[in-house]
Design an enzyme around this catalytic site. Structure first.
Site, short mmCIF file in Angstrom:
data_model
loop_
_atom_site.label_atom_id
_atom_site.label_comp_id
_atom_site.label_asym_id
_atom_site.label_seq_id
_atom_site.Cartn_x
_atom_site.Cartn_y
_atom_site.Cartn_z
CB CYS A 72 61.29 -14.36 100.04
SG CYS A 72 60.25 -12.85 100.79
NE ARG A 188 60.56 -14.50 89.99
CZ ARG A 188 61.27 -15.46 89.74
NH1 ARG A 188 61.22 -15.85 88.34
NH2 ARG A 188 61.97 -16.15 90.38
CB CYS A 197 62.13 -6.77 97.45
SG CYS A 197 62.87 -8.27 96.67
#
Length: 261
Positions: A72, A188, A197
């Site tokens: 991430c 997801r 993101c």
């Protein structure tokens, strides 16, 4: 259970100092409960900061559904800011994440982080879309009237398409701006649109440079729903991307204690 809440361009995370390994890292139900926005703290994901013999710290990342996640990017930037808050690092760090070792630098205040991402050696096509892995798998598609796009429905249909359903894929919709790009992402693990993101905007910047056959050193500003980010990188004539940096804000929102029954 003491926790810290951070956000990077609207991508929000629960941060836990787990250097004493008190947190039950196998309890996926607990992670999902803590990330729940009605019955828990609420977040796009949860991270444990843990000790590592060879690096400043280790980042362990969980998706909001409670499962261990892939890399991430905004989470990586937030945990670097968290490490500075804890006094573990100053303005430079090397830490271990699920996709390998990452370097990062911070400003003096610790609320702006430049994070080095993994190299990307290939980009494939799926019709008019691009598919690549920037630490997490991403699908990048150019869209028109991005503000009006039904990102949840469109993203979910691609994420669960037969070609991607087994492992899942993050879906990014991109619209060119006068300078840079606007991006909206279905993630997801969260199974919804998020305000930003990090690995997604990185994938967008690389995919657009690949499509335009841009070479050399490139800087791409990105406007996500939750804020502005910048991606710096180099592309070689062989289509290899390296020296990739995801840059932007990483802010402590609050800290507290949550009671566990």
């Amino acid at each position: 259970m003491h926790f810290f809440k951070y956000q990077g361009a609207g991508n929000d995370f629960i941060l836990i100092d787990n250097r004493t390994h008190f947190f039950d890292s196998q309890n996926t139900a607990l992670v999902a409960e803590l990330c729940d926005r009605r019955f828990g703290i609420g977040a796009d994901g949860l991270m444990l900061l843990q000790t590592h013999a060879d690096y400043d710290f280790e980042m362990v990342y969980y998706n909001a559904d409670g499962r261990i996640g892939s890399m991430c990017g905004n989470g990586g930037r937030c945990i670097v800011a968290f490490a500075k808050h804890l006094g573990l690092v100053e303005q430079k760090t090397n830490f271990l994440a699920v996709d390998g070792v990452h370097e990062a630098t911070l400003n003096a205040q610790g609320d702006w982080v430049s994070l080095k991402m993994i190299d990307v050696n290939s980009i494939s096509r799926d019709g008019d879309a691009f598919v690549l892995n920037t630490g997490s798998p991403h699908y990048v598609k150019v869209a028109h009237d991005l503000d009006q796009l039904e990102v949840y429905q469109e993203g979910k249909s691609i994420r669960y398409a037969p070609a991607y359903a087994q492992e899942g894929i993050n879906v990014n919709f991109v619209e060119p701006l006068a300078e840079g790009y606007a991006v909206r992402t279905y993630e997801r693990g969260v199974e919804d649109e998020t305000l930003a993101c990090g690995t997604g905007v990185t994938a967008v910047a690389l995919a657009m440079a690949f499509d335009k056959k841009m070479m050399g050193d490139i800087m791409t500003p990105i406007k996500a729903k939750g804020g502005d980010l910048t991606i710096r990188f180099s592309q070689s004539s062989a289509g290899v991307f390296n020296d990739i940096y995801l840059e932007g804000p990483a802010n402590l929102v609050f800290e507290g204690t949550i009671n566990r029954n």
